[in-house]
Scaffold this active site. Structure first.
Site, short mmCIF file in Angstrom:
data_model
loop_
_atom_site.label_atom_id
_atom_site.label_comp_id
_atom_site.label_asym_id
_atom_site.label_seq_id
_atom_site.Cartn_x
_atom_site.Cartn_y
_atom_site.Cartn_z
N LYS A 237 0.81 -1.21 0.00
CA LYS A 237 0.00 0.00 0.00
C LYS A 237 0.85 1.26 0.00
CE LYS A 237 -4.28 -2.08 1.52
NZ LYS A 237 -5.39 -2.13 2.49
N ARG A 272 -2.86 -10.14 5.26
CA ARG A 272 -3.25 -10.34 3.85
C ARG A 272 -2.10 -9.85 2.98
NH1 ARG A 272 -5.93 -7.30 -0.15
NH2 ARG A 272 -7.39 -8.50 -1.45
#
Length: 291
Positions: A237, A272
């Site tokens: 991210k 994740r």
């Protein structure tokens, strides 16, 4: 100080791989410490691997490699939720998802579907998926109904706004209190409505600034102290670029691993990850090093 790896349980209303039946007719999947949810995006436009697994054969090859590496759950997505992403029709999402789910059903891995649409969730669960990962946090009562009727647990994630606009100007008075409060309240609501179990995800990168994300990551222990297993999903991210100067999302696996190892030390049940095999390896080594 000795740290004891925490056991975690996720309850299903129907059989799933490696789960054990209980006297109430449900199935309990249990593990100790932090497990990996591997990411399989079957979209042409995901932020770091769009198009890489759009063909069925490449998607199945990647899925089986993650399964063999030791992921607990495989999370399959048919619609990008990157900042600024436009929605796709349900039929398009299902066309991407269903061949993969049908091919992997029965191959020994828990299948999660990353979707915001109840009709997609229903179709995926009928095809053999086991878990729904909803970035909107099951705010739609129809999604709650679908999960409850199918006996499927759900990942309840926090997101301020929606993918097209969530990063324009996110504002919180107290991001930790607000996000954790939403997750706990929403968990109580969906469980009361018949969903068999929940994972909680603070939604790193979903309607949060860098400072918001860091505050939530530092407070992971406060969320994991509660009764529900916690998922942390920071893989590749943008905050990693802000922190370490890595503009290419595909090059952010080292930063992703650093965040997820921190989350594991804070008691996260799952992380994740795109680099699922690397995460499985690192988490096993970290667990062995704990006194």
């Amino acid at each position: 100080m000795t740290r004891v790896a925490r056991p975690h349980t996720l309850t299903f209303g129907r059989p799933v791989p490696d789960a054990e039946p209980d006297p109430d007719g449900r199935w309990r999947l249990t593990w100790t410490g932090t497990a990996v949810m591997g990411i399989l995006n079957v979209t042409p436009d995901s932020f770091s691997d769009g198009g890489k697994h759009a063909a069925l054969d490449t998607a199945l090859h990647a899925a089986r490699r993650m399964r063999d590496a030791g992921v607990l759950i495989l999370d399959i997505g048919g619609e990008s939720t990157r900042p600024g992403a436009d929605p796709v029709p349900a039929h398009t999402e299902l066309d991407r998802l269903l061949p993969v789910i049908r091919a992997l059903a029965g191959e020994g891995v828990v299948l999660s579907v990353d979707t915001m649409k109840p009709e997609v969730a229903a179709g995926a669960l009928r095809a053999g998926a086991h878990l729904i990962n909803d970035v909107t946090g099951l705010r739609d009562p129809e999604m709650v109904r679908v999960c409850a009727e199918a006996g499927a647990p759900a990942c309840v994630m926090h997101m301020q706004g929606e993918p097209r606009t969530m990063q324009k100007n996110p504002v919180y008075a107290d991001v930790v209190a607000e996000v954790h409060g939403f997750l706990r309240a929403q968990a109580a609501r969906v469980l009361a409505a018949g969903v068999p179990d929940v994972l909680l995800d603070p939604g790193i990168g979903f309607g949060k600034t860098l400072e918001h994300n860091l505050a939530l990551l530092r407070a992971t222990h406060a969320l994991t102290a509660g009764p529900h297993p916690v998922l942390i999903a920071a893989s590749r991210k943008r905050l990693i670029d802000y922190l370490a100067g890595v503009p290419d999302a595909a090059q952010r696996d080292p930063g992703s691993l650093a965040i997820h190892l921190h989350a594991a030390r804070q008691g996260a049940a799952l992380v994740r990850a795109h680099d699922a095999a690397g995460h499985v390896q690192a988490l096993r080594v970290q667990a062995a090093l704990e006194p």
